[in-house]
Enzyme design. Structure first.
Site, short mmCIF file in Angstrom:
data_model
loop_
_atom_site.label_atom_id
_atom_site.label_comp_id
_atom_site.label_asym_id
_atom_site.label_seq_id
_atom_site.Cartn_x
_atom_site.Cartn_y
_atom_site.Cartn_z
N CYS A 274 0.79 -1.15 0.01
CA CYS A 274 0.04 -0.14 0.36
C CYS A 274 0.80 1.22 -0.01
CB CYS A 274 -1.02 -0.03 1.21
SG CYS A 274 -2.43 1.12 1.06
N GLY B 213 0.22 1.47 -4.89
CA GLY B 213 -0.98 0.56 -4.11
C GLY B 213 -2.05 1.59 -3.69
N ASP C 200 17.59 -0.60 -13.32
CA ASP C 200 16.06 -0.68 -13.58
C ASP C 200 15.83 -0.48 -14.87
OD1 ASP C 200 13.06 0.44 -12.33
OD2 ASP C 200 13.77 1.88 -13.96
N LYS D 200 13.85 -3.80 -17.19
CA LYS D 200 12.94 -3.61 -18.17
C LYS D 200 13.11 -4.06 -19.51
CE LYS D 200 11.13 0.41 -15.36
NZ LYS D 200 11.28 1.76 -15.27
#
Lengths: 425, 425
Positions: B10, B14, B198, B202
């Protein structure tokens, strides 16, 4: 397992589809999860010359007979009839249909979506909008978790090419059109392209998908590019704009607005740099914010790429079960009144070159409640005349019409030369 | 029918997912064909402050118990563990999974794809690559009828922002990074972003999808942007380039090449104008030719848009049957040797400012078989020194390395300052 594919039509795109279904069969079949088998190609003229890639044994004139044996039918004939009847026949026979026929969908889409739903088969049409640019997927699937607020696109390559040539080479509309026709970039009858109907059909399809309302070609406010002059282009360039044929679909307060019109696009806008025969679509969504997609909007191979993706999806559903995203209609379509439409405007006037005219003109704008953001004055070629270029802040079409009427009545205003809408940054 | 959704995590994304699942429930449920019901949100710290949009009654620390009641599990925790264990638990319990976890997929994707296949559920991960930009859909579905040759992307917003600020404001890397960290655009530990990992995760995911081969993070040749200096940027600008952290995946002759490196992009290239935190992906496909997608690559709402599209797709499949496109692995992955990699290069040298040096340098290039397309010489700030900027035609990395070694041995060459790859137009 084998999926039987019928191809209706063998023009530029159909030929590429047949070629790729053969050359890339292993890869496409792996993705579909079944052998993709082209069982026939329906044409109207058996004797016509064909690309050597076409297996002549597949050619038939019996479209209906071919359809009845197929799991997936690809319609690439174009026009309303016979495609409408043939697609209905395919759906009724339990085949899923892949089509690139924007005109048919923009006029008769709902009856076909309904029939597909009733027969529990699917209707795919990625190739109908923006060629290889997967904008139907984007609106229907990639943005299924979001709410689209606006779509703006350059959806017609022919007009984009013409405007591009006019801008970069200083040619007139007629000159570029003639060359484009010679080169095969424009049709002998260029009406659908240059008068905006092709782009209008496409934006109607996208608006229907994005807003879950039924929007047809007749609901789109259409203006083409025939009347664009070199003076228009020169004035746009001088003021930091590019003229583009922009197709727009917006929804605000539950009201839809769909329009195709030549518009001034700021040079810094992502659509400004889309040149030649490329298509581009900018989508504004509530959560995703601004997305842009661009690529080749026409041509045999690029359009075939879109058709074959749909074929793989349709075939995979026949194998794995499931359905494509269904048409969702959330109530009746409510359209914005033309006068309510809000935009920035760019107005060119030919006025007497003397003190006080500018004040009279700006007063007329102010009285109609239209706020001006920029004024440029230039001496016109003709003695005693000046050219005024006025850019406004956002105004309603009704207020703008009232302004133009008032300005036209000023005795020192010789002519309201042109009114363009201006896209925001 | 109701589809039970469990949210794991969250944080920023989230929170937006939970908010939108509530606020847009009617629309999302209509598209899914079933009521979407958020049954719980698993967090590690019950006491943490939450956005008012979060229904605290949904919060639990019992992730495993929550997963077992769900039809669709959304994983937005990040990192390798516990997500790996929780996603395995979800797939084993028969739930479909939606994740934005690029690091996990780039390292452990295959075991999860295999488990999903075995359990006949689906794994969705649009949010793992390029935020709101639907590039996973594009490669997996929209281009299913085509063959991807190359993907080039700006896939990391933090580094794109840093390079942008360095270029437009003349700041150093350290200055911009410090500001970015203050503003929350960069993490306290910026390694994953600025060192390229990162973006590498991807591009590994996209390469796997595009080429149907297994490509993991470890297969990507990675270089970050820490060492980029203002002199590099000045030299690039002077020569008509922009420095971008470009992630590349290509396949030629059955061999895959995946790389992340700061590269010189010609100002006219579509990737050159992608500024700030935006992401963009250019795909070269055999039939579609060049496509570009661009949009927001990060942020709560844009990433939530991608997550929720996957949730709608996963839910619709639970309702209508069918499966998402399955992972297809066409044989073992074969990678190009680093030395075989072909590119144009841009080389900056510091040399003695005297007659004859240029000839010696260009001779060294010629002897190694590397052809030069442009040379620019400038007087360096230091007395007696000159700066040479040499742009080459396409050359293999091995030939380029040999050239640099030879050039470095020339006594009048004081320093090989920098070697960049140059993107084609």
């Amino acid at each position: 397992m084998s999926i039987k594919i019928a191809l209706l039509g063998c023009g530029t795109v159909g030929t590429q589809v047949a070629r790729l279904l053969s050359e890339k069969n292993a890869l496409l079949s792996a993705r579909a999860g079944a052998d993709l088998e082209l069982i026939g190609i329906a044409v109207s003229n058996l004797a016509a010359e064909r690309d050597p890639a076409i297996d002549r044994a597949l050619i038939t004139t019996d479209a209906a007979g071919l359809i009845e044996q197929a799991d997936v039918v690809i319609e690439l004939i174009g026009g309303i009839e016979p495609p409408r009847t043939l697609i209905r026949h395919a759906l009724e026979s339990g085949a899923s249909v892949v089509t690139g026929n924007k005109a048919l969908l923009a006029e008769h889409g709902p009856e076909l979506y309904d029939l597909a739903k009733e027969k529990k088969v699917d209707l795919y049409y990625e190739a109908a909008v923006a060629g290889a640019v997967p904008v139907v997927y984007a609106v229907r699937e990639s943005l299924a978790g979001d709410s689209v607020k606006a779509i703006k696109g350059i959806l017609n390559g022919t007009t984009n090419y013409i405007l591009d040539e006019m801008t970069t080479k200083g040619l007139t509309f007629d000159e570029v059109l003639a060359t484009a026709q010679e080169l095969g970039y424009a049709e002998a009858d260029p009406t659908a392209d240059v008068d905006g109907f092709d782009a209008a059909a496409k934006i109607a399809i996208l608006a229907s998908l994005a807003f879950h309302k039924r929007v047809s070609l007749a609901d789109v406010d259409v203006e083409g590019i025939r009347s664009i002059t070199d003076a228009d282009i020169e004035a746009a360039t001088k003021n930091g704009y590019v003229i583009k044929l922009v197709a727009t679909a917006t929804q605000a307060g539950g009201k839809i607005e769909t329009r195709v019109a030549p518009s001034l696009v700021p040079v810094s806008h992502p659509l400004a740099s889309i040149g030649g025969s490329f298509n581009a679509v900018v989508i504004e969504a509530e959560s995703a914010d601004r997305l842009m997609f661009y690529g080749r909007g026409a041509g045999g191979a690029p359009t075939a790429s879109a058709v074959l993706s749909d074929v793989v999806a349709a075939a995979a559903k026949k194998v794995l079960g499931g359905r494509a995203p269904q048409e969702i209609v959330l109530g009746e379509s409510e359209f914005m009144d033309a006068g309510e439409s809000v935009s920035r405007y760019f107005v060119r006037l030919q006025v007497a070159d003397r003190v006080g005219v500018l004040a009279e003109v700006t007063d007329a704008f102010a009285e109609a409640g239209v706020s001006i953001s920029a004024v440029n004055q230039e001496v016109d070629g003709q003695p005693g005349l000046a050219a005024l270029a006025i850019t406004t802040h956002a105004a309603s079409a009704a207020d703008m019409a009232a302004t133009i009427e008032a300005v036209g009545k000023i005795s020192d205003v010789h002519e309201v030369v042109r009114v363009f809408r201006v896209e925001d940054e």
